[in-house]
Each structure stands twice: as C-alpha cells, then as structure tokens.
Design a protein around this motif. Structure first.
Motif, PDB file in Angstrom:
ATOM      1  N   GLN A 132     -13.441  32.041  42.159  1.00  0.00           N
ATOM      2  CA  GLN A 132     -11.998  31.891  42.364  1.00  0.00           C
ATOM      3  C   GLN A 132     -11.398  33.085  43.089  1.00  0.00           C
ATOM      4  OE1 GLN A 132     -11.123  30.990  38.161  1.00  0.00           O
ATOM      5  NE2 GLN A 132      -9.904  29.272  38.892  1.00  0.00           N
ATOM      6  N   LYS A 133     -11.892  34.264  42.823  1.00  0.00           N
ATOM      7  CA  LYS A 133     -11.281  35.456  43.421  1.00  0.00           C
ATOM      8  C   LYS A 133     -11.413  35.463  44.945  1.00  0.00           C
ATOM      9  CE  LYS A 133     -15.233  38.621  43.477  1.00  0.00           C
ATOM     10  NZ  LYS A 133     -15.888  39.789  42.849  1.00  0.00           N
ATOM     11  N   THR A 134     -12.417  34.751  45.481  1.00  0.00           N
ATOM     12  CA  THR A 134     -12.614  34.755  46.929  1.00  0.00           C
ATOM     13  C   THR A 134     -11.479  34.039  47.657  1.00  0.00           C
ATOM     14  OG1 THR A 134     -13.969  32.734  46.927  1.00  0.00           O
ATOM     15  CG2 THR A 134     -15.115  34.842  46.642  1.00  0.00           C
ATOM     16  N   ALA A 135     -10.682  33.248  46.921  1.00  0.00           N
ATOM     17  CA  ALA A 135      -9.513  32.630  47.548  1.00  0.00           C
ATOM     18  C   ALA A 135      -8.526  33.699  47.990  1.00  0.00           C
ATOM     19  CB  ALA A 135      -8.850  31.658  46.584  1.00  0.00           C
ATOM     20  N   ALA A 136      -8.463  34.818  47.277  1.00  0.00           N
ATOM     21  CA  ALA A 136      -7.602  35.928  47.692  1.00  0.00           C
ATOM     22  C   ALA A 136      -8.098  36.520  49.008  1.00  0.00           C
ATOM     23  CB  ALA A 136      -7.560  36.996  46.605  1.00  0.00           C
ATOM     24  N   PHE A 137      -9.419  36.556  49.182  1.00  0.00           N
ATOM     25  CA  PHE A 137      -9.962  37.025  50.468  1.00  0.00           C
ATOM     26  C   PHE A 137      -9.477  36.117  51.596  1.00  0.00           C
ATOM     27  CE2 PHE A 137     -14.157  38.286  48.065  1.00  0.00           C
ATOM     28  CZ  PHE A 137     -13.461  39.224  47.333  1.00  0.00           C
ATOM     29  N   ASP A 193       3.257  39.678  50.036  1.00  0.00           N
ATOM     30  CA  ASP A 193       4.073  40.548  49.193  1.00  0.00           C
ATOM     31  C   ASP A 193       4.107  40.035  47.757  1.00  0.00           C
ATOM     32  OD1 ASP A 193       5.019  42.320  51.334  1.00  0.00           O
ATOM     33  OD2 ASP A 193       6.066  40.543  52.058  1.00  0.00           O
ATOM     34  N   PHE A 194       4.066  38.718  47.615  1.00  0.00           N
ATOM     35  CA  PHE A 194       4.090  38.081  46.304  1.00  0.00           C
ATOM     36  C   PHE A 194       3.103  36.912  46.314  1.00  0.00           C
ATOM     37  CE2 PHE A 194       8.312  39.771  47.147  1.00  0.00           C
ATOM     38  CZ  PHE A 194       8.618  40.469  46.001  1.00  0.00           C
ATOM     39  N   HIS A 195       2.475  36.683  45.174  1.00  0.00           N
ATOM     40  CA  HIS A 195       1.605  35.516  45.039  1.00  0.00           C
ATOM     41  C   HIS A 195       1.987  34.816  43.734  1.00  0.00           C
ATOM     42  CE1 HIS A 195      -2.440  33.538  46.033  1.00  0.00           C
ATOM     43  NE2 HIS A 195      -1.805  32.781  45.150  1.00  0.00           N
ATOM     44  N   ALA A 196       2.404  33.556  43.839  1.00  0.00           N
ATOM     45  CA  ALA A 196       2.879  32.794  42.685  1.00  0.00           C
ATOM     46  C   ALA A 196       1.861  31.748  42.264  1.00  0.00           C
ATOM     47  CB  ALA A 196       4.206  32.121  43.013  1.00  0.00           C
ATOM     48  N   LEU A 197       1.638  31.653  40.955  1.00  0.00           N
ATOM     49  CA  LEU A 197       0.679  30.691  40.414  1.00  0.00           C
ATOM     50  C   LEU A 197       1.155  30.128  39.086  1.00  0.00           C
ATOM     51  CD1 LEU A 197      -1.502  33.463  41.187  1.00  0.00           C
ATOM     52  CD2 LEU A 197      -2.802  31.377  41.452  1.00  0.00           C
ATOM     53  N   PRO A 198       0.778  28.883  38.794  1.00  0.00           N
ATOM     54  CA  PRO A 198       0.975  28.373  37.437  1.00  0.00           C
ATOM     55  C   PRO A 198       0.009  29.093  36.500  1.00  0.00           C
ATOM     56  CG  PRO A 198      -0.284  26.815  38.744  1.00  0.00           C
ATOM     57  CD  PRO A 198       0.136  27.907  39.679  1.00  0.00           C
ATOM     58  N   VAL A 199       0.389  29.228  35.247  1.00  0.00           N
ATOM     59  CA  VAL A 199      -0.465  29.918  34.276  1.00  0.00           C
ATOM     60  C   VAL A 199      -0.693  29.020  33.066  1.00  0.00           C
ATOM     61  CG1 VAL A 199      -0.677  31.887  32.714  1.00  0.00           C
ATOM     62  CG2 VAL A 199       0.298  32.208  34.997  1.00  0.00           C
ATOM     63  N   GLY A 200      -1.945  28.646  32.871  1.00  0.00           N
ATOM     64  CA  GLY A 200      -2.360  27.888  31.706  1.00  0.00           C
ATOM     65  C   GLY A 200      -3.340  28.727  30.912  1.00  0.00           C
ATOM     66  N   ASN A 201      -4.624  28.585  31.232  1.00  0.00           N
ATOM     67  CA  ASN A 201      -5.621  29.473  30.633  1.00  0.00           C
ATOM     68  C   ASN A 201      -5.677  30.825  31.319  1.00  0.00           C
ATOM     69  OD1 ASN A 201      -7.005  28.695  28.261  1.00  0.00           O
ATOM     70  ND2 ASN A 201      -8.014  27.028  29.358  1.00  0.00           N
ATOM     71  N   GLY A 259      -6.849  31.858  34.190  1.00  0.00           N
ATOM     72  CA  GLY A 259      -7.988  32.263  35.002  1.00  0.00           C
ATOM     73  C   GLY A 259      -7.618  32.520  36.449  1.00  0.00           C
ATOM     74  N   ASN A 260      -6.749  31.698  37.014  1.00  0.00           N
ATOM     75  CA  ASN A 260      -6.396  31.857  38.423  1.00  0.00           C
ATOM     76  C   ASN A 260      -5.688  33.167  38.716  1.00  0.00           C
ATOM     77  OD1 ASN A 260      -7.214  29.718  40.252  1.00  0.00           O
ATOM     78  ND2 ASN A 260      -6.039  28.328  38.962  1.00  0.00           N
ATOM     79  N   ILE A 261      -4.661  33.474  37.946  1.00  0.00           N
ATOM     80  CA  ILE A 261      -3.914  34.699  38.226  1.00  0.00           C
ATOM     81  C   ILE A 261      -4.799  35.927  38.026  1.00  0.00           C
ATOM     82  CG2 ILE A 261      -2.936  34.963  35.897  1.00  0.00           C
ATOM     83  CD1 ILE A 261      -0.287  35.787  37.316  1.00  0.00           C
ATOM     84  N   THR A 262      -5.710  35.836  37.062  1.00  0.00           N
ATOM     85  CA  THR A 262      -6.679  36.913  36.840  1.00  0.00           C
ATOM     86  C   THR A 262      -7.607  37.066  38.031  1.00  0.00           C
ATOM     87  OG1 THR A 262      -6.652  36.579  34.441  1.00  0.00           O
ATOM     88  CG2 THR A 262      -8.585  37.678  35.366  1.00  0.00           C
TER      89      THR A 262
END
Length: 221
Positions: A32-37, A48-56, A58-61
């Motif tokens: 998942q982290k490679t999506a930031a790449f 400048d900002f990255h917005a995500l839904p937060v459930g478990n 994992g994505n924001i982490t």
C-alpha cells in the motif's frame, strides 16, 4: 463471550494454517505504501495534504510510510499533512476510545477499534495532520457529487475523504494560498451497489416513441 470479527480472524490465524491479509498483515502495508510513491511521481512532488477515509487505519499508516521513505531518499522535497476522516457513528480515534457498536452507511469504515490505531495516530501527529468526523449525510453528498461531477462510482467509505475535504474547505482550513490536495478513493461502487440504488433519483421514463423522447428532452428542430 461476544467477539468482534477481527478478534475471531486473529484467533483463527493464530491457531490454524490460515493467513490474515487485512490491515494487520505487514506485507499488505508494504504494498500500500507504494501508492504514495506513485502520487509523488505523478505530481512531480508530494502533495500538501493527503485525505483518506479511516477504518482499520491501514491506508493512512501505509501512505505516510511511503511519503517518509520517498522523502528520506530525496525523491520528494516535502511531506504532506495527513487528513483522516471517520464516520460519525464509527469514530473511535476522534472520540479517543473504542466504539462498541459502530454504525454508518460507509461499511468499509464501520470499525470500532482500528487495527492500526497506534500507527495511524503516529502518522497524524508526525505529519501535523488531523482526524475528523464526517456525517453519513456528508458522505452521501460527496458520494453523489463524485458520480455526477466526476463520473466516479465509489463505495460510500471512499467518499468520506472527499466529504472531509469539502468540510474543511468550507471552514477555510486550507487558507487563501493554493494547495495540492490528494484524496484516495479506496473502493469501487460495486462493493455496495444497494447504496447506489437507495440514493439515486428515479430516472425519467418515456415510451419507446421518437416523439415522446424528444418531448422529454425538450429539443426542437
């Protein structure tokens, strides 16, 4: 004893030859982290900002891990502020305690005790970001807007990040200077087709006759 789903699958994977592939699986987050790449490569910089839904969570982490690694090796000259959004009825991180019976139409973030709570909290703190609440009504509004304005059919949880950005913009959170804001849409609308049926307006109908269709369209020769 009543157990939550995550407790059950943890017990199964601890005692049986079954692999856990949700947000607790470290290999999943490494992917998942490679999506930031990819975001940095596409923009030519980190947002400048990255917005995500937060459930478990994992994505924001994972995204934060990716941005930090790209920054550490000189592939990005900045780090974004991470913006997480939880549904009003399932907002344990915002409320500071687990939610015993989470409720929201956004089923993918209907989580009362995030598996990656600690790591997500660190990502928010390190990035000087935030975690906020959005209501189901705000989620549905963003869900419909994505479909009507952008032609994007997402599951309700995916719209939570967009709903949050809209909410923050209305509060003038981003200020007057231009900012690059990325929203991750985490799931396709076919994950929850019933919601689409429930919120769309009934389409206009016309008999199978040219004159009737022309009249409905309101066009003239």
């Amino acid at each position: 004893m009543v157990m939550c789903c995550l407790d059950i699958v943890r017990e199964i994977t601890d005692n049986y030859p079954v692999a856990l592939v949700n947000s607790l699986n470290p290999y999943r987050l490494e992917g998942q982290k490679t999506a930031a790449f990819e975001v940095c490569d596409a923009l030519g910089r980190a947002p400048d900002f990255h917005a995500l839904p937060v459930g478990n969570a994992g994505n924001i982490t994972a995204y934060w891990w990716g941005y930090k690694q790209y920054h550490e090796v000189g592939k990005a000259d900045r780090l974004p502020r991470m913006l997480g959004f939880q549904a009003e009825g399932a907002a344990p991180m915002v409320r500071g305690k687990p939610v015993a019976n989470p409720e929201t139409i956004a089923t993918a973030i209907r989580i009362g005790n995030p598996a990656r709570w600690k790591e997500a909290a660190a990502a928010v703190q390190e990035s000087e970001g935030l975690v906020r609440i959005v209501t189901d009504e705000e989620i549905v509004a963003a869900y419909r807007k994505l479909g009507s304005s952008e032609g994007l059919f997402v599951e309700p949880a995916s719209a939570a990040g967009v709903a949050g950005v809209i909410k923050l913009a209305e509060e003038d959170f981003f200020g007057d200077e231009p900012a690059v804001v990325v929203c991750t849409l985490t799931g396709h609308g076919l994950k929850d087709p019933d919601r689409a049926v429930a919120v769309v307006e009934e389409p206009e109908k016309a008999p199978a006759q040219t004159e009737a269709v022309v009249e409905m369209l309101g066009v003239e020769r």
